[in-house]
Motif scaffolding. Structure first.
Motif, PDB file in Angstrom:
ATOM      1  N   GLN A 495      43.815  36.391  39.228  1.00  0.00           N
ATOM      2  CA  GLN A 495      43.279  36.905  38.191  1.00  0.00           C
ATOM      3  C   GLN A 495      43.226  37.698  37.561  1.00  0.00           C
ATOM      4  OE1 GLN A 495      42.646  34.350  36.267  1.00  0.00           O
ATOM      5  NE2 GLN A 495      43.329  33.001  37.795  1.00  0.00           N
ATOM      6  N   LEU A 496      43.373  39.007  38.862  1.00  0.00           N
ATOM      7  CA  LEU A 496      43.172  40.903  38.742  1.00  0.00           C
ATOM      8  C   LEU A 496      44.969  41.149  38.957  1.00  0.00           C
ATOM      9  CD1 LEU A 496      40.023  41.431  40.538  1.00  0.00           C
ATOM     10  CD2 LEU A 496      40.570  41.223  37.386  1.00  0.00           C
TER      11      LEU A 496
ATOM     12  N   ALA B 199      32.460  44.056  40.328  1.00  0.00           N
ATOM     13  CA  ALA B 199      33.082  42.789  39.826  1.00  0.00           C
ATOM     14  C   ALA B 199      33.936  43.784  38.651  1.00  0.00           C
ATOM     15  CB  ALA B 199      32.018  42.288  39.156  1.00  0.00           C
ATOM     16  N   GLN B 200      35.050  42.799  38.271  1.00  0.00           N
ATOM     17  CA  GLN B 200      35.876  43.567  37.554  1.00  0.00           C
ATOM     18  C   GLN B 200      35.761  42.149  36.613  1.00  0.00           C
ATOM     19  OE1 GLN B 200      39.345  44.990  38.837  1.00  0.00           O
ATOM     20  NE2 GLN B 200      38.683  45.000  40.304  1.00  0.00           N
ATOM     21  N   PRO B 201      36.404  42.273  35.003  1.00  0.00           N
ATOM     22  CA  PRO B 201      36.368  41.485  33.640  1.00  0.00           C
ATOM     23  C   PRO B 201      37.417  40.698  34.394  1.00  0.00           C
ATOM     24  CG  PRO B 201      36.175  43.496  32.837  1.00  0.00           C
ATOM     25  CD  PRO B 201      35.852  43.859  34.316  1.00  0.00           C
ATOM     26  N   ALA B 202      38.447  40.016  34.376  1.00  0.00           N
ATOM     27  CA  ALA B 202      39.670  38.836  34.022  1.00  0.00           C
ATOM     28  C   ALA B 202      39.960  38.814  32.745  1.00  0.00           C
ATOM     29  CB  ALA B 202      39.669  38.603  35.877  1.00  0.00           C
ATOM     30  N   LEU B 214      34.385  34.077  35.451  1.00  0.00           N
ATOM     31  CA  LEU B 214      34.888  35.135  35.152  1.00  0.00           C
ATOM     32  C   LEU B 214      34.156  36.047  33.938  1.00  0.00           C
ATOM     33  CD1 LEU B 214      38.966  34.869  34.523  1.00  0.00           C
ATOM     34  CD2 LEU B 214      37.155  35.489  35.987  1.00  0.00           C
ATOM     35  N   VAL B 216      30.485  35.136  34.273  1.00  0.00           N
ATOM     36  CA  VAL B 216      29.335  36.464  34.810  1.00  0.00           C
ATOM     37  C   VAL B 216      29.550  37.402  35.765  1.00  0.00           C
ATOM     38  CG1 VAL B 216      28.101  36.091  37.638  1.00  0.00           C
ATOM     39  CG2 VAL B 216      28.781  34.306  35.753  1.00  0.00           C
ATOM     40  N   GLU B 217      30.980  37.707  36.531  1.00  0.00           N
ATOM     41  CA  GLU B 217      31.866  39.055  36.014  1.00  0.00           C
ATOM     42  C   GLU B 217      31.557  40.265  35.323  1.00  0.00           C
ATOM     43  OE1 GLU B 217      34.003  39.407  38.387  1.00  0.00           O
ATOM     44  OE2 GLU B 217      34.643  37.495  40.447  1.00  0.00           O
TER      45      GLU B 217
END
Lengths: 520, 399
Positions: A495-496, B199-202, B214, B216-217
């Motif tokens: 996803q990244l 954590a990273q948004p995707a 996603l 929760v991230e």
């Protein structure tokens, strides 16, 4: 370990298939990975290679034929004890006796958790362990209430022995299991003074599911279960006829002088039971949302087989829904999936698994102590900011371990630390007979710090060499090997975005930290 | 942060007249967003709610002791709190001795005591009953999302807030469960900030499980941007689990970016066996923790914007059992504390001479009336929309 390139094994598989045209085509690595991820804990490259050459049906038969009924990891020494459950009878025990008892059971509890994690790592039959864990979360008991570690160990052994056997047998065994008899208060259920706890849960959670029985069925069934108890001198199940209500009962429309076994058989005779169990198996193996018609179809097969669990699992694993591309990566990994799966996939063998059992507690799964009789709710509720960060912290930690100082053994975790490691691990319907004395204020914080240090040392005992690991993946080029690693670790695309020109450690780290790694 | 959230952010930042700073705060690694954001002065959620769950079912009768009631002493030959030991609030009722620190609140006219809090057709199972409380449902109604989540879904918390709600020291989100709210669970802010960088948004998700992860991230990323300062307090917090949680909550609250609600929990109050010692210890931890909370919030000059409400899945049975404990009951006693509380007793003490067939009391105050008060009178948001029915607010807040 013998190494084969990806193309080499594909050619070998094709040649194998061509030589035996009667066999169905090999399913290939993607399907093999999917099957193994759903039926075990984190498939390894070696397993995927082996299964990729089989057809789907052959692979399913191989899994079902190889299920173990006993563990390969030696049991803790105390597990075979058969003497009194308590060294001093409760009536005469002093406060010191009780404290010593609690501390010993807590110590054994941690040893037992580490033992199970070790078994999940070592077993040649991950499906047997996954099903044992499934039944632990179905026929729930918790050490928080049962206290005596050896009863929890014996229950675990009984669940494993029947995990892929006959559900009817399993229901009878699990219902009369001494830990269960304590956990759901059957010991308090007596003629003239019924306790409805077991009667309610056996219908709601073990067989029929909500809505398929009435309050009166519970009351009547509770009478049938009277007299079930355990022998405090041996820890064995015992039926006490004088405490049993031998009168006539009416349960689910049938009337007779039923005893407990009779009621269990009445529950097994209801079609709802097969559908309830298949629905739960669907959520474990296929998707969060059971397809009603498919569940009914598989439940018919299950009933027709006389509740053979392998027949149910075979039908489930052969169903189109199990293999559908849109069902890949739709299940959230449990903490145990993450903890054990990462060790397996990264090919790490910790000398002491206690720290890893504690790490799973930090993620919300305390083995042998589900939060209540419903078990861990699972699915999306595994993930909140706290538990997701605990997962990422763990993955980050083990993925970076190559540059750390030499490992040290874990000696600081002791006595009562394990049981109270997680502040909210369990809240049984009724409390333990003698809750451990609360540590004083500074004691509690000191204990938490001790656990943290012990976990840290345990994590440092495994060393992950990303470059060497990556070199062992299939593929002729570095990019191909990286692609193999991605397909091994993730059920769906990352996803990244991947960093360009990342070194091996960074690339593997990114895969483990990707949100898709949380899925199976 | 996705584009939508970033737009909401920027819009909310633009609407801020100034960026308040908290004296004594060290901003550490604060990002520009974290340092500039502040509590949205126009939002109802600038007033804070702290809910404290007393896990396991707290014994109301020994929490608020009816020390003139003969029936009480008849039902509790071993466990009753003696008249002289009770901390007398009125000529009829007094607090458990461990709650003596609550006299500070009482004397400051900042304590309301709610009696007989429960609901019709009570369920005596821990997990079903707490689900009823968490979701504000009727006994036979099953709702997925928590009552605070539903409130925030109907009347959103400003995007400039660090989170809608923060759950301290617990993995179950209780009233903040469900994906309709930005709920952050943490044990302490330092640990959260150390880990949050992981954590990273995707991008958009392809299935519900991934969508949840996603989300929760994204919540973590947003909270991290706002919680970058960790306040030091002069207040001393009790060195136990609940004290640690109160301290963590105060550190979260001290950040200039707001949170609307904080959930703390303490337990286990499930005292079937040898209740006296356990209950005294837990109530003592509760009282000392809340005294520290008040002290820290006074330091922050936020005490007047703060409402604390306790809750529990049920009270316990009036008649003590054979093991020196009490079994699952129905209605219980709860506390409301804060700078704007109207001191007093609310609801009615259940009649111990008229117990139901199962030996339990009848409730006199519906817990959803308490929730309605919080929504209508504290936040001024539409209680009916969130609770799915009309409930009567209780007069425990000053105008």
């Amino acid at each position: 370990m013998r190494r084969r390139s990806f193309t080499g094994s594909s050619i070998a598989a094709l040649a194998f298939a061509a030589a035996l045209p009667a066999l169905a085509a090999p399913m290939g690595t993607d399907d093999a990975r999917h099957l193994l991820a759903r039926t075990g804990f984190g498939p390894t490259t070696a397993e995927v290679r082996e299964f990729a050459m089989l057809s789907r049906d052959d692979a399913i038969e191989r899994l079902l034929a190889g299920t173990r009924t006993t563990p390969v990891t030696p049991a803790p020494a105390w597990a075979a004890e058969t003497g009194p459950l308590r060294p001093t009878p409760a009536a005469t025990a002093t406060a010191d006796d009780r404290k010593a008892f609690q501390q010993e059971q807590a110590r054994r509890g941690l040893e037992m958790r580490a033992w199970w994690v070790q078994e999940m790592l070592a077993t040649p039959s991950p499906l047997a362990e996954r099903m044992t864990l499934f039944w632990h979360n179905h026929f729930v008991s918790s050490q928080q209430k049962v206290r005596v570690a050896r009863l929890m160990y014996a229950q675990n052994a009984a669940l494993r022995a029947n995990a892929l056997g006959n559900f009817g047998t399993l229901l009878h065994v699990a219902s009369k299991d001494p830990a269960m008899v304590v956990y759901l208060d059957s010991v308090q259920n007596r003629k003239g003074a019924p306790n409805e706890n077991f009667a309610r849960e056996v219908m709601e959670l073990f067989t029929l599911g909500q809505g398929h029985y009435g309050e009166q069925d519970i009351k009547e069934a509770a009478r049938a279960f009277t007299g079930w108890s355990i022998e405090r001198e041996t820890g064995a199940f015992v039926f006490r006829p004088r405490l049993h209500d031998a009168g006539e009962k009416t349960v689910l429309g049938s009337t007779g002088r039923f005893d407990g076994d009779d009621v269990l058989d009445l529950l097994l005779a209801r079609p709802e039971t097969s559908e309830f169990v298949v629905g739960k198996l669907w959520q474990e193996f296929v998707s969060p949302t059971p397809e009603r018609r498919e569940v009914q179809r598989i439940a018919r097969t299950f009933r027709a087989s006389g509740y053979d669990l392998k027949a149910a699992l075979r039908a489930l694993l052969r169903s189109p829904a199990f293999w559908a591309p849109e069902q890949r990566g739709v299940l959230v990994k449990s903490p145990v999936d993450v903890v054990v799966g990462a060790l397996r996939q990264l090919e790490l063998s910790p000398p002491d698994t206690r720290a890893f059992a504690l790490v799973a507690i930090g993620m919300g799964q305390n083995l042998f102590a589900p939060p209540n009789v419903r078990g861990w709710p699972g699915g999306e509720s595994w993930i909140n900011s706290n538990t997701l960060l605990a997962r990422k912290q763990y993955l980050d930690r083990i993925a970076r371990n190559d540059a750390e100082a030499p490992p040290a053994t874990m000696k600081t975790i002791s006595t009562a630390d394990a049981m109270s490691a997680a502040p909210e691990t369990a809240m049984p319907e009724t409390p333990a007979r003698d809750a451990a004395p609360a540590p004083d204020a500074t004691g509690a914080n000191a204990q938490a710090a001790r656990i943290t240090r012990g976990v840290e040392r345990g994590l440092r005992s495994v060393r992950f060499d990303a470059a060497a690991w990556l070199a062992r993946r299939d593929g002729a080029t570095r990019d191909a090997r990286l692609e193999s690693a991605r397909k091994l670790l993730l059920p769906i695309p990352p996803q990244l975005p991947a960093a360009a020109d990342a070194d091996a450690a960074t690339a593997v780290h990114a895969l483990l930290l990707d949100p898709a790694y949380q899925l199976r | 942060m996705n584009a939508m959230n970033r737009r909401r952010f920027l819009r909310s930042l633009a609407s801020l007249p100034f960026a308040p700073a908290v004296a004594g705060a060290s901003f550490g690694l604060a990002s520009p967003v974290g340092a500039a954001a502040g509590v949205d002065a126009a939002s109802p959620y600038r007033k804070l709610l702290v809910v404290v769950e007393l896990k396991g079912g707290n014994d109301g009768l020994n929490t608020l002791v009816p020390y003139t009631d003969e029936a009480y002493y008849a039902l509790r030959p071993k466990l009753a709190i003696a008249r002289d030991a009770a901390v007398q609030l009125t000529d009829r009722v007094g607090l458990h001795p461990s709650l003596a620190p609550f006299l500070t609140f009482w004397d400051a006219r900042e304590l309301a005591v709610l009696q007989g809090v429960g609901y019709p057709q009570p369920n005596l199972s821990h997990f079903r009953s707490i689900e009823i409380w968490d979701t504000a449902s009727s006994s036979d109604e099953y709702i997925r999302d928590g009552w605070l989540t539903r409130t925030f879904a109907k009347r959103p918390v400003p995007a400039s807030f660090a989170a809608d709600g923060v759950v301290v020291g617990s993995n179950d989100l209780g009233p903040l469960a469900g994906d309709g709210a930005r709920a952050i669970a943490l044990n302490n802010p330092q640990q959260f900030l150390q880990r949050a960088a992981l954590a990273q948004p995707a991008a958009a998700a392809t299935n519900p499980a991934l969508a949840h992860i996603l989300k929760v991230e994204t919540d973590i990323v947003q909270a991290r941007a706002h919680l970058a300062s960790v306040q030091a307090f002069r207040t001393e917090f009790p060195a136990n689990g609940f004290g640690n949680a109160v301290k963590a909550a105060c550190q979260v609250i001290a950040n200039p970016a707001g949170v609307a609600a904080v959930r703390l929990s303490l337990g286990s109050f499930d005292t079937h066996v040898n209740q006296a010692g356990t209950h005294a210890r837990l109530l003592s931890e509760l009282a000392q923790g809340l005294v520290a909370l008040r002290s820290a919030l006074v330091e922050l000059e936020r005490w007047n914007d703060m409402l604390v409400v306790t809750y529990s899945e049920f009270g316990r049975r009036p008649k003590e059992n054979q093991s020196g404990g009490t079994d699952h009951g129905t209605a219980g006693v709860h506390f409301v504390l804060g700078g704007r509380v109207a001191r007093g007793l609310y609801g009615a003490q259940p009649d111990l001479g008229a117990l139901g067939g199962d030996g339990n009391v009848r409730y006199t105050l519906d817990f959803r009336d308490v929730y309605a008060t919080v929504l209508d009178r504290w936040w001024g948001v539409d209680a009916r929309a969130a609770l799915g029915g009309r409930f009567a607010p209780v007069a425990f807040l000053r105008a």
